[in-house]
Design a protein around this motif. Structure first.
Motif, PDB file in Angstrom:
ATOM      1  N   ARG A   9       0.833  -0.988   0.125  1.00  0.00           N
ATOM      2  CA  ARG A   9       0.039   0.150   0.009  1.00  0.00           C
ATOM      3  C   ARG A   9       1.188   1.708  -0.288  1.00  0.00           C
ATOM      4  NH1 ARG A   9      -5.222  -0.992   2.430  1.00  0.00           N
ATOM      5  NH2 ARG A   9      -5.162   1.526   1.781  1.00  0.00           N
ATOM      6  N   VAL A  10      -0.140   2.668  -0.851  1.00  0.00           N
ATOM      7  CA  VAL A  10       1.197   4.150  -0.545  1.00  0.00           C
ATOM      8  C   VAL A  10       0.184   4.799   0.099  1.00  0.00           C
ATOM      9  CG1 VAL A  10       1.824   5.578  -2.072  1.00  0.00           C
ATOM     10  CG2 VAL A  10       2.008   3.713  -2.813  1.00  0.00           C
ATOM     11  N   PHE A  11       0.569   5.272   0.907  1.00  0.00           N
ATOM     12  CA  PHE A  11       0.142   6.416   2.146  1.00  0.00           C
ATOM     13  C   PHE A  11       0.767   7.518   1.537  1.00  0.00           C
ATOM     14  CE2 PHE A  11      -0.293   2.138   3.761  1.00  0.00           C
ATOM     15  CZ  PHE A  11      -1.652   2.129   4.198  1.00  0.00           C
ATOM     16  N   VAL A  12       0.237   8.788   1.178  1.00  0.00           N
ATOM     17  CA  VAL A  12       0.459  10.164   0.946  1.00  0.00           C
ATOM     18  C   VAL A  12       1.140  10.886   2.108  1.00  0.00           C
ATOM     19  CG1 VAL A  12      -0.181  11.912   0.072  1.00  0.00           C
ATOM     20  CG2 VAL A  12      -1.554  10.039  -0.552  1.00  0.00           C
ATOM     21  N   ASN A  13       0.256  10.719   3.517  1.00  0.00           N
ATOM     22  CA  ASN A  13       0.416  11.864   4.300  1.00  0.00           C
ATOM     23  C   ASN A  13       0.262  10.910   5.541  1.00  0.00           C
ATOM     24  OD1 ASN A  13       1.378  13.613   5.631  1.00  0.00           O
ATOM     25  ND2 ASN A  13       0.159  14.972   5.442  1.00  0.00           N
ATOM     26  N   LEU A  14       0.974  10.812   6.186  1.00  0.00           N
ATOM     27  CA  LEU A  14       0.800   9.722   7.861  1.00  0.00           C
ATOM     28  C   LEU A  14       0.800  11.222   8.703  1.00  0.00           C
ATOM     29  CD1 LEU A  14       1.776   6.271   7.422  1.00  0.00           C
ATOM     30  CD2 LEU A  14      -0.252   7.212   7.345  1.00  0.00           C
ATOM     31  N   ASP A  15      -0.481  10.988   9.886  1.00  0.00           N
ATOM     32  CA  ASP A  15       0.200  12.244  11.169  1.00  0.00           C
ATOM     33  C   ASP A  15       1.144  11.360  11.862  1.00  0.00           C
ATOM     34  OD1 ASP A  15      -1.277  10.757  13.770  1.00  0.00           O
ATOM     35  OD2 ASP A  15      -2.152  10.960  11.752  1.00  0.00           O
ATOM     36  N   ALA A  16       1.905  11.692  12.549  1.00  0.00           N
ATOM     37  CA  ALA A  16       2.938  12.044  12.977  1.00  0.00           C
ATOM     38  C   ALA A  16       2.880  10.231  14.135  1.00  0.00           C
ATOM     39  CB  ALA A  16       3.433  12.944  14.611  1.00  0.00           C
ATOM     40  N   ALA A  17       1.555  10.723  14.554  1.00  0.00           N
ATOM     41  CA  ALA A  17       0.365   9.288  16.020  1.00  0.00           C
ATOM     42  C   ALA A  17       0.652   8.331  14.989  1.00  0.00           C
ATOM     43  CB  ALA A  17      -0.249   9.911  16.631  1.00  0.00           C
ATOM     44  N   THR A  18       0.100   8.086  13.541  1.00  0.00           N
ATOM     45  CA  THR A  18       0.286   7.232  12.491  1.00  0.00           C
ATOM     46  C   THR A  18       1.047   6.481  12.553  1.00  0.00           C
ATOM     47  OG1 THR A  18      -2.521   8.225  12.181  1.00  0.00           O
ATOM     48  CG2 THR A  18      -1.283   6.040  10.769  1.00  0.00           C
ATOM     49  N   TYR A  19       2.067   7.139  11.829  1.00  0.00           N
ATOM     50  CA  TYR A  19       3.473   7.002  11.858  1.00  0.00           C
ATOM     51  C   TYR A  19       4.022   6.471  11.961  1.00  0.00           C
ATOM     52  CZ  TYR A  19       7.978   6.296   9.653  1.00  0.00           C
ATOM     53  OH  TYR A  19       9.183   6.931   8.951  1.00  0.00           O
ATOM     54  N   TRP A  20       4.281   6.998  13.631  1.00  0.00           N
ATOM     55  CA  TRP A  20       4.605   6.196  14.835  1.00  0.00           C
ATOM     56  C   TRP A  20       4.154   4.987  15.517  1.00  0.00           C
ATOM     57  CZ3 TRP A  20       4.964  11.115  17.654  1.00  0.00           C
ATOM     58  CH2 TRP A  20       5.755  12.321  17.784  1.00  0.00           C
ATOM     59  N   SER A  21       2.454   5.009  15.188  1.00  0.00           N
ATOM     60  CA  SER A  21       1.918   3.188  15.694  1.00  0.00           C
ATOM     61  C   SER A  21       2.628   2.251  14.418  1.00  0.00           C
ATOM     62  CB  SER A  21       1.376   3.468  15.872  1.00  0.00           C
ATOM     63  OG  SER A  21       0.331   4.072  16.810  1.00  0.00           O
ATOM     64  N   LEU A  22       2.807   2.942  13.132  1.00  0.00           N
ATOM     65  CA  LEU A  22       2.811   2.277  11.931  1.00  0.00           C
ATOM     66  C   LEU A  22       4.364   1.354  12.185  1.00  0.00           C
ATOM     67  CD1 LEU A  22       2.246   0.561   8.849  1.00  0.00           C
ATOM     68  CD2 LEU A  22       3.267   2.771   8.617  1.00  0.00           C
ATOM     69  N   LEU A  23       5.073   2.343  12.517  1.00  0.00           N
ATOM     70  CA  LEU A  23       7.029   2.065  12.930  1.00  0.00           C
ATOM     71  C   LEU A  23       6.887   0.808  14.138  1.00  0.00           C
ATOM     72  CD1 LEU A  23       8.894   4.886  12.848  1.00  0.00           C
ATOM     73  CD2 LEU A  23       8.449   2.947  11.220  1.00  0.00           C
ATOM     74  N   ARG A  24       5.800   1.072  15.314  1.00  0.00           N
ATOM     75  CA  ARG A  24       5.556  -0.039  16.744  1.00  0.00           C
ATOM     76  C   ARG A  24       5.524  -1.524  16.332  1.00  0.00           C
ATOM     77  NH1 ARG A  24       1.942   2.170  19.880  1.00  0.00           N
ATOM     78  NH2 ARG A  24       0.639   0.502  18.737  1.00  0.00           N
ATOM     79  N   GLU A  25       4.270  -1.119  15.018  1.00  0.00           N
ATOM     80  CA  GLU A  25       4.187  -2.856  14.477  1.00  0.00           C
ATOM     81  C   GLU A  25       5.181  -3.114  13.607  1.00  0.00           C
ATOM     82  OE1 GLU A  25       1.365  -4.282  15.801  1.00  0.00           O
ATOM     83  OE2 GLU A  25       0.995  -2.941  16.931  1.00  0.00           O
ATOM     84  N   ALA A  26       5.957  -2.459  12.559  1.00  0.00           N
ATOM     85  CA  ALA A  26       6.487  -3.129  12.106  1.00  0.00           C
ATOM     86  C   ALA A  26       8.441  -3.647  12.476  1.00  0.00           C
ATOM     87  CB  ALA A  26       7.216  -2.187  10.941  1.00  0.00           C
TER      88      ALA A  26
END
Length: 117
Positions: A79-96
């Motif tokens: 998937r491609v994401f255009v713009n992730l806010d900080a909380a979403t991005y950090w949560s994504l990194l936590r799951e990666a």
């Protein structure tokens, strides 16, 4: 946010083998096209879920966006994401499990989440 909240925000499931890809255009004298070819050739070899974050707006970013979109269109787990806010991005990194790219995020944020680089 927890995984369920993250999935709701992204509109996509987050699988256990998630890879976050944050790749930006390289600066002169290096060649974005050459490096992008190597990057996407390597990504094709990985049987993993991949979430791409848009690159910065430097010269060469449109080509990277197009390549990421084409990759995602041909790989059902990308998937491609255009713009992730900080909380979403950090949560994504936590799951990666894995982070691939040349973003400063690979140095600054990923160690906090114990992502493999």
């Amino acid at each position: 946010m927890d995984r369920a909240e993250l999935e709701a925000r992204l509109g996509a499931p987050v699988e256990s083998d998630l890879t976050v890809v944050a790749y930006h255009p390289v600066t002169i004298p290096r060649d974005t096209t050459f490096e992008a070819e190597a990057l996407f050739a390597a990504l094709k070899q990985l049987p993993r879920q991949m979430f791409f974050c848009y690159p910065n707006a430097d010269a060469g970013s449109r080509e990277l966006i197009q390549r990421a979109r084409e990759f995602a269109a041909s790989h059902e787990r990308a998937r491609v994401f255009v713009n992730l806010d900080a909380a979403t991005y950090w949560s994504l990194l936590r799951e990666a499990q894995l982070f691939i790219g040349n973003s400063s995020s690979g140095i600054m944020e990923t160690p906090s989440f114990r992502c493999r680089l």
